[in-house]
Scaffold this motif. Structure first.
Motif: not given
Lengths: 405, 272
Positions: A289-307
Motif C-alpha cells: 500500500r505504501r509503495w503504491q501510494q508513493r507511486r500515485e503521489l509521484q504520478t500526480d506530481r508529474v501530472l501537476a508539473d505537466l499541467y
C-alpha cells in the motif's frame, strides 16, 4: 510421498491416534485461545499450563495411577486454582495482571518441579513418564486418551457455542454486560474454566512448556485474516487443528522428531505467514500500500508539473514538453514510469518527437490535482515560486515553443 | 406499581463508595425527577463515573440504596440504559457496528437465544436515529471518535430504557456530533424519559440541561439548573479554581488517565 502418508494416516493405528488427538487439541486450544487473546489474556494460557504441573504430580502421588483421566483432572484442578488465584490477586491487591500471572506461573511450576524431584527420589520406577508432561509425548497417546480428549473438548465447544453471545459481550464490554444484569463474574470464571480444560487436554501431547503457543498463535494468525468474531474463532480452531495434524504427520515421517515441538513449529509457520501475507493486516500488504501510494503521489506530481507547464500556454492541450524538463522538476526518478501510467490512463500522450503533452482529459485532471493542493501543493509549488519563477521557468519555456512547432 | 407521577426516576440514598479506605463517594443523596436531563458535574476525581457505576451496581458500595422508578435497582434494571465511556473498550475488537448495537438487546434476549431479525431491525432503527445506518456493516475499528460515540448511543437506544446513564457522551466528539447527541437527548426527554449525563463543559450546562448535580466526593448541590448552577455552588464543588474554569473556553482540562481509572485514582488531586 503424499499418498503414502495419507495411507498411513488411515491405516497406521498409532499415527492415526496421534494425528487425531493432536488435531482435536489444536481445535479446542485455538478456539478458546481466540477469546483469551481478545481479552488480552494471552499469558493466562502460559500461566495455567505451567501451573498444571503440580496438579499432575500430586494426582499421581495421591492415586498412584497414571490413568490419563486422573492426571488430566489433577492438571485441571491445579490450573483452575491458579487462574482463580490470579483473578483474586488482581482484584484484591495493587498488583497488575502481568505480575500476578508471572507470580502464579513460577510458584506453581516451581512447586511442580519440586514435587517431581521428590517422587523421583522416593517412588522408584513407578513415576517414570511423568516428566513427559514437560514437553509432551504424543507418541504415547492411545485410544483411551483420545476418548478423554474428545469428550472434554466436545463439552468445551458446546458450552462455548451455548454462551456465545454472553462471552462475546463479556470480552468486548464487561461493564455493559454487568449493567444489563449478566452475571459477569460467573461468566468470567466459566470462560476461564473452559480455557483451563482446553489447556489440560493438550498437556500430554504438547507439554506444559509449549502449550501456551497453541493457545496464542492460532488466534494471532486468525486475527490477520478476518474481522468477525465467529470466523476468527473458527479459523483459529482450524489453524490449531491443521497444525496438530500436520505436525503429527511430519514427526512420524522423520525419525526421532518429537511431535509436540513439531506441532508448535507448524503453527508458528502459519502465524508468521499470516503476519506477513494477510491481505489487509499483513506486513507485505502494508508495504504494498505504501509503495503504491508513493507511486500515485509521484504520478500526480508529474501530472501537476505537466499541467503547470501547459497552463503557461494559450492552448494547454497543444503544449508539449521534454522528459528532461519533467525530470528536473521532480528529480526523484520514476518520471518515465509516471508518464507511462498517465498515458495508460489517457491523460497524456507521447508525440512522435518524444515530447509529452496532456490530453484534454489530462488538463482537467491536472487542474484538479493542482487545485486540491494535494501532494504537489507543498513541494513543486514551493519550487515554482523559488526556482522555477526565476531561473527554471525560463529554462522550461525555451524548449516549449520549439517543441510545439 | 407505585404512582408514576410522584415517584422519582432515580432515588439514591446515603451512597458511599470507598477505595482502600479513601472515600470516593461519601453519603451521596440524589433524586432525579422523571423526564429531566440531568448533568453530573464536578472536578476530576470527584467521583462522577463512580457514582454512575455504583448506581448500576458495577462497583461495590460500602453503603447506600438505589431506587429506579420507585423499586430497588435490581428489580427495575430493565428500565435502565447505559452508555459507558467510549475509551473503556477495545475498538479493534473483531465485530461490526450492527453487532455492537444488537448487544443492547442481550439483557432481555435470555440465555441460549441468538439475536435474530427482530433485534436486527431494532438495531437498524436505532442506527438510523443516530445517523449511522449506512455504517451498519462497518468494522468498528474503522470508526472515528464521534462515530464510536453514536454507536454506543444506538446500543443504549435499543435497550428501550426509561432512565439512561451516560458517561461523558460529549467527550472528544466534534460540534456536529455534539449537536446530534443533544437533539437525541431532548427527544428522549420529550418521551418522558430521564437522562443522567456525566458532563464536563460548564459553558453548555444551562443550554443543554434541566437539572444539575454538583459533586465532589460529597454531593455539593442538586436541583434545577437555574437555582443550582450558581457561582457559589461551583466554587464549593471546584474549589478556588472556578473563575479560572469559567474564563477558559472548554471549561475543564481533559481527564487524566487516573480519572478514567473508574474515577478513583484522581481523588488525591482534589483541593477542597
Amino acid at each position: 510421498m503424499m499418498p503414502e502418508l495419507l495411507h498411513d494416516l488411515v491405516a497406521d493405528y498409532t499415527l492415526r491416534t496421534v494425528a487425531l488427538g493432536s488435531a482435536a487439541l489444536g481445535l479446542v486450544a485455538g478456539a478458546l485461545g481466540a477469546f483469551a487473546v481478545l481479552r488480552q489474556q494471552s499469558l493466562l494460557g502460559d500461566a495455567v499450563s505451567h501451573a498444571a504441573l503440580p496438579g499432575i504430580v500430586l494426582a499421581f502421588m495421591i492415586t498412584g495411577t497414571k490413568a490419563p483421566l486422573v492426571l488430566v483432572l489433577g492438571a485441571a484442578i491445579a490450573g483452575w486454582v491458579a487462574s482463580l488465584l490470579i483473578m483474586l490477586v488482581v482484584r484484591t491487591t495493587r498488583l497488575k495482571t502481568d505480575t500476578a500471572l508471572g507470580l502464579m506461573l513460577s510458584v506453581f511450576f516451581g512447586l511442580g518441579m519440586l514435587l517431581m524431584s521428590v517422587i523421583q527420589r522416593s517412588a522408584g520406577a513407578g513415576q517414570a513418564g511423568l516428566e513427559t508432561f514437560l514437553f509432551g509425548q504424543a507418541a504415547a497417546l492411545v485410544g483411551d486418551d483420545l476418548v478423554t480428549m474428545a469428550v472434554l473438548g466436545g463439552v468445551v465447544l458446546v458450552v462455548l457455542a451455548g454462551l456465545w453471545k454472553e462471552f462475546k459481550l463479556l470480552s468486548f464490554d464487561a461493564a455493559f454486560a454487568g449493567a444489563l444484569g449478566l452475571p459477569v463474574r460467573v461468566l468470567d470464571v466459566a470462560l476461564t474454566t473452559l480455557l483451563v480444560i482446553a489447556i489440560v487436554i493438550g498437556l500430554q501431547t504438547v507439554g506444559v512448556v509449549l502449550m501456551s503457543a497453541l493457545i496464542v498463535a492460532p488466534a494471532a494468525a486468525a486475527r490477520q485474516w478476518t474481522d468477525k468474531l465467529g470466523r476468527l474463532v473458527l479459523l483459529a480452531g482450524g489453524f490449531g487443528a491443521l497444525s496438530g495434524l500436520v505436525g503429527a504427520v511430519i514427526s512420524s515421517s522423520v525419525p526421532r522428531l518429537p511431535t509436540g515441538p513439531t506441532i508448535i513449529l507448524v503453527i508458528t509457520a502459519i502465524t508468521v505467514l499470516s503476519l506477513l501475507a494477510a491481505p489487509r493486516r499483513g506486513v507485505l500488504a502494508a508495504w504494498w500500500r505504501r509503495w503504491q501510494q508513493r507511486r500515485e503521489l509521484q504520478t500526480d506530481r508529474v501530472l501537476a508539473d505537466l499541467y503547470r507547464l501547459a497552463a503557461q500556454h494559450d492552448e494547454p492541450a497543444r503544449a508539449a514538453h521534454q522528459v528532461d524538463v519533467l525530470q528536473t522538476m521532480s528529480p526523484r526518478a520514476g518520471v518515465r514510469r509516471s508518464l507511462a501510467q498517465l498515458a495508460g490512463r489517457g491523460l497524456a500522450v507521447e508525440q512522435d518527437d518524444g515530447q509529452w503533452r496532456l490530453t484534454r482529459q489530462g488538463v482537467g485532471a491536472g487542474r484538479e490535482v493542482v487545485d486540491r493542493g494535494g501532494p504537489d501543493g507543498r513541494d513543486p509549488a514551493g519550487r515554482d515560486r523559488g526556482d522555477s519563477d526565476g531561473g527554471d521557468s525560463d529554462g522550461d519555456h525555451r524548449p516549449d515553443p520549439g517543441g510545439a512547432r | 406499581m407505585t404512582d408514576p407521577t410522584t415517584t422519582c426516576a432515580v432515588e439514591v440514598t446515603d451512597l458511599t463508595v470507598a477505595y482502600r479506605e479513601r472515600p470516593v463517594l461519601w453519603d451521596v443523596d440524589l433524586s432525579v425527577p422523571r423526564g429531566k436531563l440531568l448533568a453530573i458535574m464536578g472536578p476530576n476525581g470527584a467521583g462522577k463515573t463512580t457514582l454512575i457505576k455504583a448506581i448500576l451496581g458495577l462497583v461495590p458500595t460500602a453503603a447506600g440504596r438505589v431506587l429506579v422508578h420507585g423499586e430497588p435497582y435490581t428489580a427495575n434494571r430493565h428500565l435502565v440504559g447505559y452508555v459507558p465511556q467510549r475509551g473503556s473498550v477495545d475498538w479493534d475488537f473483531p465485530t461490526t457496528v450492527l453487532d455492537v448495537v444488537m448487544m443492547g438487546r442481550y439483557g432481555t434476549l435470555g440465555w441460549l437465544r441468538r439475536p435474530g431479525r427482530r433485534e436486527r431491525d431494532q438495531a437498524h432503527v436505532a442506527l438510523e436515529k443516530v445517523g449511522m445506518d449506512v455504517f451498519a456493516d462497518r468494522q468498528i475499528s474503522e470508526l472515528s471518535g464521534g462515530q464510536q460515540q453514536r454507536v454506543f448511543l444506538a446500543r443504549a437506544l435499543v435497550q428501550e430504557a426509561q432512565v439512561y446513564f451516560m458517561d461523558e457522551p460529549f467527550q472528544g466528539v466534534d460540534a456536529r456530533t455534539e449537536r446530534a447527541i443533544i437533539e437525541l437527548l431532548k427527544e428522549l426527554r420529550a418521551q418522558d424519559r430521564t437522562v443522567v449525563v456525566v458532563h464536563h463543559d460548564l459553558q453548555t450546562v444551562t443550554e443543554y440541561f434541566d437539572w444539575v448535580t454538583l459533586l465532589n466526593v460529597r454531593r455539593i448541590a442538586s436541583g434545577p439548573v437555574e437555582e443550582t448552577f450558581t457561582e457559589e455552588n461551583l466554587r464549593l464543588a471546584y474549589g478556588g479554581r472556578v473563575e479560572f474554569l469559567q474564563r477558559q473556553a472548554p471549561a475543564d482540562p481533559p481527564p487524566t488517565p487516573e480519572d478514567r481509572d473508574h474515577g478513583l485514582g484522581g481523588y488525591g488531586k482534589i483541593r477542597p
